[in-house]
Motif scaffolding. Structure first.
Motif, PDB file in Angstrom:
ATOM      1  N   GLU A 139       5.932 -47.682  65.837  1.00 21.16           N
ATOM      2  CA  GLU A 139       6.850 -46.709  65.141  1.00 21.16           C
ATOM      3  C   GLU A 139       7.902 -47.550  64.671  1.00 21.16           C
ATOM      4  OE1 GLU A 139      10.345 -44.392  64.557  1.00 21.16           O
ATOM      5  OE2 GLU A 139       7.591 -44.030  64.985  1.00 21.16           O
ATOM      6  N   LEU A 140       8.301 -49.372  64.902  1.00 21.65           N
ATOM      7  CA  LEU A 140       8.647 -50.494  64.310  1.00 21.65           C
ATOM      8  C   LEU A 140       7.710 -50.806  62.746  1.00 21.65           C
ATOM      9  CD1 LEU A 140      10.980 -52.000  64.495  1.00 21.65           C
ATOM     10  CD2 LEU A 140       9.646 -53.610  65.327  1.00 21.65           C
ATOM     11  N   LYS A 141       6.372 -50.478  62.639  1.00 19.46           N
ATOM     12  CA  LYS A 141       5.781 -50.745  61.998  1.00 19.46           C
ATOM     13  C   LYS A 141       6.556 -50.353  60.520  1.00 19.46           C
ATOM     14  CE  LYS A 141       0.598 -51.392  62.907  1.00 19.46           C
ATOM     15  NZ  LYS A 141      -0.182 -51.066  63.593  1.00 19.46           N
ATOM     16  N   GLY A 142       6.607 -51.292  59.501  1.00 18.17           N
ATOM     17  CA  GLY A 142       6.882 -50.853  57.971  1.00 18.17           C
ATOM     18  C   GLY A 142       8.442 -51.227  58.001  1.00 18.17           C
ATOM     19  N   LYS A 143       9.256 -50.981  59.488  1.00 15.72           N
ATOM     20  CA  LYS A 143      10.297 -51.539  59.255  1.00 15.72           C
ATOM     21  C   LYS A 143      10.990 -52.905  59.328  1.00 15.72           C
ATOM     22  CE  LYS A 143      10.875 -46.050  60.599  1.00 15.72           C
ATOM     23  NZ  LYS A 143      11.196 -45.885  62.432  1.00 15.72           N
ATOM     24  N   GLU A 144      12.754 -52.856  59.506  1.00 13.40           N
ATOM     25  CA  GLU A 144      13.317 -54.409  59.928  1.00 13.40           C
ATOM     26  C   GLU A 144      13.755 -53.958  61.482  1.00 13.40           C
ATOM     27  OE1 GLU A 144      13.824 -57.176  57.850  1.00 13.40           O
ATOM     28  OE2 GLU A 144      12.168 -57.059  56.911  1.00 13.40           O
ATOM     29  N   PHE A 145      14.826 -52.944  61.137  1.00 18.61           N
ATOM     30  CA  PHE A 145      14.605 -52.277  62.665  1.00 18.61           C
ATOM     31  C   PHE A 145      14.338 -51.186  62.444  1.00 18.61           C
ATOM     32  CE2 PHE A 145      18.026 -55.647  61.121  1.00 18.61           C
ATOM     33  CZ  PHE A 145      17.917 -56.250  61.590  1.00 18.61           C
ATOM     34  N   PHE A 146      14.474 -50.835  64.014  1.00 15.88           N
ATOM     35  CA  PHE A 146      14.413 -49.596  64.519  1.00 15.88           C
ATOM     36  C   PHE A 146      15.442 -48.388  63.688  1.00 15.88           C
ATOM     37  CE2 PHE A 146      12.267 -51.345  68.084  1.00 15.88           C
ATOM     38  CZ  PHE A 146      11.563 -50.984  68.094  1.00 15.88           C
ATOM     39  N   GLY A 147      16.387 -48.871  63.185  1.00 17.62           N
ATOM     40  CA  GLY A 147      17.204 -47.859  62.375  1.00 17.62           C
ATOM     41  C   GLY A 147      16.927 -48.374  61.541  1.00 17.62           C
ATOM     42  N   GLY A 148      16.417 -48.571  60.608  1.00 18.02           N
ATOM     43  CA  GLY A 148      16.075 -48.473  59.146  1.00 18.02           C
ATOM     44  C   GLY A 148      16.383 -50.010  58.627  1.00 18.02           C
ATOM     45  N   GLU A 149      17.272 -50.351  57.901  1.00 16.63           N
ATOM     46  CA  GLU A 149      17.354 -51.972  57.343  1.00 16.63           C
ATOM     47  C   GLU A 149      18.350 -52.279  58.349  1.00 16.63           C
ATOM     48  OE1 GLU A 149      18.303 -51.198  53.249  1.00 16.63           O
ATOM     49  OE2 GLU A 149      16.960 -50.265  52.799  1.00 16.63           O
ATOM     50  N   SER A 150      19.723 -51.517  58.951  1.00 15.30           N
ATOM     51  CA  SER A 150      19.842 -52.489  60.124  1.00 15.30           C
ATOM     52  C   SER A 150      19.702 -52.018  60.909  1.00 15.30           C
ATOM     53  CB  SER A 150      21.361 -52.214  59.155  1.00 15.30           C
ATOM     54  OG  SER A 150      21.867 -50.525  59.162  1.00 15.30           O
ATOM     55  N   VAL A 151      20.373 -53.088  62.406  1.00 13.52           N
ATOM     56  CA  VAL A 151      20.791 -52.348  64.225  1.00 13.52           C
ATOM     57  C   VAL A 151      21.568 -50.833  63.863  1.00 13.52           C
ATOM     58  CG1 VAL A 151      21.693 -52.706  65.790  1.00 13.52           C
ATOM     59  CG2 VAL A 151      21.043 -54.514  64.196  1.00 13.52           C
ATOM     60  N   GLY A 152      20.046 -50.009  64.404  1.00 11.94           N
ATOM     61  CA  GLY A 152      21.207 -48.475  64.642  1.00 11.94           C
ATOM     62  C   GLY A 152      20.755 -48.319  66.713  1.00 11.94           C
ATOM     63  N   PHE A 153      21.210 -47.139  66.583  1.00 15.87           N
ATOM     64  CA  PHE A 153      20.974 -46.510  68.426  1.00 15.87           C
ATOM     65  C   PHE A 153      19.860 -47.209  68.839  1.00 15.87           C
ATOM     66  CE2 PHE A 153      20.506 -43.305  71.593  1.00 15.87           C
ATOM     67  CZ  PHE A 153      21.456 -43.483  71.768  1.00 15.87           C
ATOM     68  N   VAL A 154      18.696 -46.910  68.248  1.00 13.75           N
ATOM     69  CA  VAL A 154      17.199 -47.096  69.054  1.00 13.75           C
ATOM     70  C   VAL A 154      16.710 -49.147  69.490  1.00 13.75           C
ATOM     71  CG1 VAL A 154      14.937 -47.397  69.926  1.00 13.75           C
ATOM     72  CG2 VAL A 154      15.955 -45.442  68.656  1.00 13.75           C
ATOM     73  N   ASP A 155      17.992 -49.357  68.181  1.00  2.16           N
ATOM     74  CA  ASP A 155      17.623 -51.301  68.906  1.00  2.16           C
ATOM     75  C   ASP A 155      18.468 -51.582  69.682  1.00  2.16           C
ATOM     76  OD1 ASP A 155      16.845 -52.415  65.424  1.00  2.16           O
ATOM     77  OD2 ASP A 155      18.037 -50.118  65.386  1.00  2.16           O
ATOM     78  N   LEU A 156      20.225 -51.068  69.839  1.00  2.25           N
ATOM     79  CA  LEU A 156      20.561 -51.226  71.251  1.00  2.25           C
ATOM     80  C   LEU A 156      20.453 -51.536  72.566  1.00  2.25           C
ATOM     81  CD1 LEU A 156      24.271 -50.452  69.319  1.00  2.25           C
ATOM     82  CD2 LEU A 156      23.000 -52.871  69.814  1.00  2.25           C
ATOM     83  N   VAL A 157      19.149 -49.352  72.076  1.00  5.90           N
ATOM     84  CA  VAL A 157      18.973 -49.287  73.663  1.00  5.90           C
ATOM     85  C   VAL A 157      17.657 -50.349  73.698  1.00  5.90           C
ATOM     86  CG1 VAL A 157      17.528 -47.705  74.584  1.00  5.90           C
ATOM     87  CG2 VAL A 157      19.682 -46.884  72.970  1.00  5.90           C
ATOM     88  N   VAL A 158      16.833 -51.178  73.054  1.00  9.34           N
ATOM     89  CA  VAL A 158      15.129 -51.610  73.463  1.00  9.34           C
ATOM     90  C   VAL A 158      16.535 -53.117  73.247  1.00  9.34           C
ATOM     91  CG1 VAL A 158      13.613 -49.997  72.270  1.00  9.34           C
ATOM     92  CG2 VAL A 158      14.959 -51.617  70.668  1.00  9.34           C
ATOM     93  N   GLY A 159      17.342 -53.315  72.539  1.00 12.00           N
ATOM     94  CA  GLY A 159      17.684 -54.937  72.949  1.00 12.00           C
ATOM     95  C   GLY A 159      17.958 -55.594  73.685  1.00 12.00           C
ATOM     96  N   TRP A 160      17.563 -55.382  75.078  1.00 18.47           N
ATOM     97  CA  TRP A 160      16.581 -56.187  76.559  1.00 18.47           C
ATOM     98  C   TRP A 160      15.786 -56.577  76.230  1.00 18.47           C
ATOM     99  CZ3 TRP A 160      12.458 -54.873  78.371  1.00 18.47           C
ATOM    100  CH2 TRP A 160      12.217 -53.599  79.339  1.00 18.47           C
ATOM    101  N   ILE A 161      14.435 -56.572  74.824  1.00 19.47           N
ATOM    102  CA  ILE A 161      13.746 -56.537  74.703  1.00 19.47           C
ATOM    103  C   ILE A 161      13.712 -58.103  74.585  1.00 19.47           C
ATOM    104  CG2 ILE A 161      11.925 -56.883  73.866  1.00 19.47           C
ATOM    105  CD1 ILE A 161      11.377 -53.583  74.029  1.00 19.47           C
ATOM    106  N   PRO A 162      14.321 -58.456  73.638  1.00 19.60           N
ATOM    107  CA  PRO A 162      14.053 -60.113  73.135  1.00 19.60           C
ATOM    108  C   PRO A 162      14.635 -61.386  73.618  1.00 19.60           C
ATOM    109  CG  PRO A 162      14.936 -58.458  71.699  1.00 19.60           C
ATOM    110  CD  PRO A 162      15.158 -57.847  72.513  1.00 19.60           C
TER     111      PRO A 162
END
Length: 219
Positions: free
Chosen positions: A136-159
């Protein structure tokens, strides 16, 4: 717009999502750290059903469950939108957030609380979920596109949390060769200023999660 408070706990990745969202929006709030072994009357009053963090208090009115809170924050404060404006893209973001919690984090949590076959099965399920997130992340900077969005915050535990889970449990999931997109995303995510502002120290997180795992395995 009323006083804003967040009831959270030091090691809670769910509470951290809420704080990230508020910081991203530039919303000032008061953080109240809860002792989850001795829950305060305020927490029990504000979340009588689940009795857990996070809880957002806005003008004295409580909102519970992190995904619900994130949407509430996004709808209440319009700056720096978390969810896309397009209805279809909003639906997709909600889908991926739900998938990440129910398939990816749920598997990690089960493996963290178990041993033997149950532990191994949960790790396999988590690995498969991470592979789907990688695609799902391929070709994107963030899940939200070019900046942090909803999904990025939800999976933000991973890093930040996943490496600690790996150390505590003695496994390795997020290999850079297997997950190049996720691995690169982790670096980008952790370098976002408002994300760096609110991360629990890894050494303290390690101690807490080590003790939590021992507690679960000794039940």
């Amino acid at each position: 717009m009323g006083e804003i408070k967040v009831l959270g706990a030091f090691a809670s990745l769910f509470a951290c999502r809420v704080e990230w969202a508020l910081l991203h929006k530039g919303v000032k709030y008061e953080y109240i750290d809860e002792d989850l072994k001795n829950k305060s009357p305020l927490l029990l009053k504000c979340n009588p059903i689940h009795k857990k963090v996070p809880v957002l208090l806005h003008g004295g009115k409580p909102i519970s469950e992190s995904l619900v809170i994130l949407e509430y924050i996004d709808e209440t404060w319009k700056e720096n939108s978390l969810l896309p404006q397009d209805p279809l893209e909003r639906a997709k973001a909600r889908f991926w957030a739900k998938f990440a919690d129910e398939k990816c984090f749920s598997g990690i949590r089960t493996s963290f609380r178990s041993e033997g076959k149950e532990h191994e099965k949960a790790l396999e399920e988590s690995l498969e979920a991470l592979k789907i997130l990688e695609e799902e992340l391929k070709g994107k900077e963030f899940f939200g596109g070019e900046s942090v969005g909803f999904v990025d915050l939800v999976v933000g535990w991973i890093p930040h949390w996943l490496p600690v889970f790996e150390e505590v449990c003695g496994f390795k999931l997020l290999d850079a060769n297997t997950f190049p997109c996720l691995h690169a995303w982790c670096d980008r995510f952790l370098n976002v200023p408002f994300i760096k502002e609110k991360l629990p120290p890894s050494d303290k997180l390690l101690v807490i999660l080590t003790n939590m795992r021992k507690g679960w395995l000794n039940k």
